[in-house]
Design a protein around this motif. Structure first.
Motif, short mmCIF file in Angstrom:
data_model
loop_
_atom_site.label_atom_id
_atom_site.label_comp_id
_atom_site.label_asym_id
_atom_site.label_seq_id
_atom_site.Cartn_x
_atom_site.Cartn_y
_atom_site.Cartn_z
N ILE A 18 35.88 51.29 37.68
CA ILE A 18 35.03 50.34 38.13
C ILE A 18 34.69 48.57 37.78
O ILE A 18 34.76 47.92 38.64
CB ILE A 18 34.29 51.12 38.11
N VAL A 19 35.20 48.70 36.64
CA VAL A 19 35.58 47.32 36.32
C VAL A 19 36.67 46.35 37.13
O VAL A 19 36.08 45.52 37.17
CB VAL A 19 35.70 47.16 34.63
N ALA A 20 37.79 47.08 36.44
CA ALA A 20 38.57 47.00 38.02
C ALA A 20 38.53 45.83 39.79
O ALA A 20 38.94 44.67 40.32
CB ALA A 20 39.73 47.16 37.67
N ALA A 21 37.46 47.09 39.82
CA ALA A 21 37.34 46.62 41.30
C ALA A 21 35.99 45.60 41.22
O ALA A 21 36.57 45.02 42.13
CB ALA A 21 36.56 48.05 41.93
N GLY A 22 34.90 45.54 40.52
CA GLY A 22 34.28 44.70 40.38
C GLY A 22 35.18 43.12 40.23
O GLY A 22 35.06 41.86 40.20
N ALA A 23 36.18 43.72 38.71
CA ALA A 23 36.93 41.61 39.29
C ALA A 23 37.45 41.62 40.40
O ALA A 23 37.71 40.13 40.82
CB ALA A 23 37.53 42.20 37.67
N ALA A 24 38.49 42.31 40.08
CA ALA A 24 39.07 41.79 41.89
C ALA A 24 38.00 41.32 43.19
O ALA A 24 38.94 40.35 43.69
CB ALA A 24 39.90 42.97 42.35
N PHE A 25 37.34 41.94 42.68
CA PHE A 25 36.18 41.47 44.71
C PHE A 25 35.42 40.14 44.18
O PHE A 25 35.52 39.67 44.69
CB PHE A 25 35.03 42.06 44.30
N LEU A 26 35.24 39.96 42.63
CA LEU A 26 34.96 38.94 42.00
C LEU A 26 35.82 37.55 41.98
O LEU A 26 35.70 36.02 42.33
CB LEU A 26 34.51 38.55 40.97
N VAL A 27 37.08 37.96 42.16
CA VAL A 27 38.42 36.94 42.03
C VAL A 27 37.99 36.67 43.61
O VAL A 27 38.77 35.28 43.88
CB VAL A 27 39.50 37.11 41.87
N THR A 28 38.54 37.48 44.06
CA THR A 28 39.15 37.79 45.64
C THR A 28 38.05 37.10 47.00
O THR A 28 38.79 36.53 47.34
CB THR A 28 40.09 39.10 46.53
N ALA A 29 36.95 37.24 46.72
CA ALA A 29 35.98 37.38 47.80
C ALA A 29 35.69 35.65 47.87
O ALA A 29 36.14 35.28 49.12
CB ALA A 29 34.67 37.75 47.21
N PRO A 30 35.77 34.96 46.83
CA PRO A 30 35.76 33.16 46.69
C PRO A 30 37.15 32.54 47.42
O PRO A 30 37.41 31.84 48.10
CB PRO A 30 35.74 32.97 46.04
N VAL A 31 38.63 33.29 47.04
CA VAL A 31 40.03 32.66 47.21
C VAL A 31 39.72 32.98 48.74
O VAL A 31 40.51 31.98 49.65
CB VAL A 31 40.40 33.24 46.59
N ILE A 32 39.42 34.22 49.71
CA ILE A 32 39.97 34.31 50.60
C ILE A 32 38.56 33.38 51.76
O ILE A 32 38.54 33.04 53.02
CB ILE A 32 39.08 35.74 50.92
N VAL A 33 37.45 33.52 50.85
CA VAL A 33 36.66 32.66 51.69
C VAL A 33 37.44 31.39 51.83
O VAL A 33 36.92 30.20 52.70
CB VAL A 33 34.67 32.53 51.27
N GLY A 34 37.20 30.10 50.20
CA GLY A 34 38.05 29.08 50.36
C GLY A 34 38.84 29.05 51.34
O GLY A 34 39.27 27.73 52.09
N LEU A 35 40.46 30.37 51.24
CA LEU A 35 41.10 29.49 52.27
C LEU A 35 41.01 29.09 53.66
O LEU A 35 41.19 28.73 54.68
CB LEU A 35 42.69 30.98 52.39
N PHE A 36 39.54 29.83 54.31
CA PHE A 36 39.07 30.34 55.71
C PHE A 36 38.43 28.90 55.88
O PHE A 36 38.14 28.42 57.19
CB PHE A 36 38.89 31.27 56.38
N ALA A 37 37.29 28.79 54.97
CA ALA A 37 35.57 27.88 55.48
C ALA A 37 36.04 26.42 54.22
O ALA A 37 35.50 25.68 55.00
CB ALA A 37 34.52 28.95 55.12
#
Length: 139
Positions: free
Chosen positions: A6-25
């Protein structure tokens, strides 16, 4: 093991969400996505904690009721002790009364479960802080 995933999934979401949005927007949406992701992860953590608390409380209450039923039965003492140990393993030592720690833990869990309004206020505060953080990115 489940808590680690659960902690790993939360950390992965916390890191990947802004990176993906940053790449496109761009940078501003990336910062907003980070604020939103942190709010989501914090809220999910609080919800998971509440669920664990209520589950442990119900399980402990059920097991202590089972021990009480066994102790009141007309079985021989040796059978009672074996059944009680199977129902709820004793964590007390020879110096403690039987099941004192378990009963105390149940009282503490009942007290915390009775004050879930404080946890609900924490969730509302987290949502407000997340909204303010996202809004401040755009100003």
């Amino acid at each position: 093991m489940r808590d680690r995933s659960i902690v790993a999934a939360g950390a992965a979401f916390l890191v990947t969400a802004p990176v993906i949005v940053g790449l496109f927007a761009g940078v501003k949406p990336s910062n907003a996505a980070l604020a939103i992701a942190s709010g989501i992860v914090g809220g999910l953590g609080l919800a998971h904690g509440i669920r664990q608390l209520l589950r442990e409380r119900a399980d402990l209450r059920w097991r202590l009721r089972g021990v009480d039923v066994i102790q009141r039965s007309g079985l021989p003492d040796a059978d009672k002790n074996d059944l009680c140990e199977q129902t709820l393993p004793v964590s007390s030592t020879w110096l403690d009364p039987l099941y004192q720690r378990e009963v105390t833990r149940l009282y503490v869990l009942d007290q915390v479960a009775g004050n879930l309004a404080a946890i609900a206020l924490a969730i509302l505060g987290l949502a407000a802080a997340t909204a303010a953080s996202v809004w401040s990115v755009w100003i």
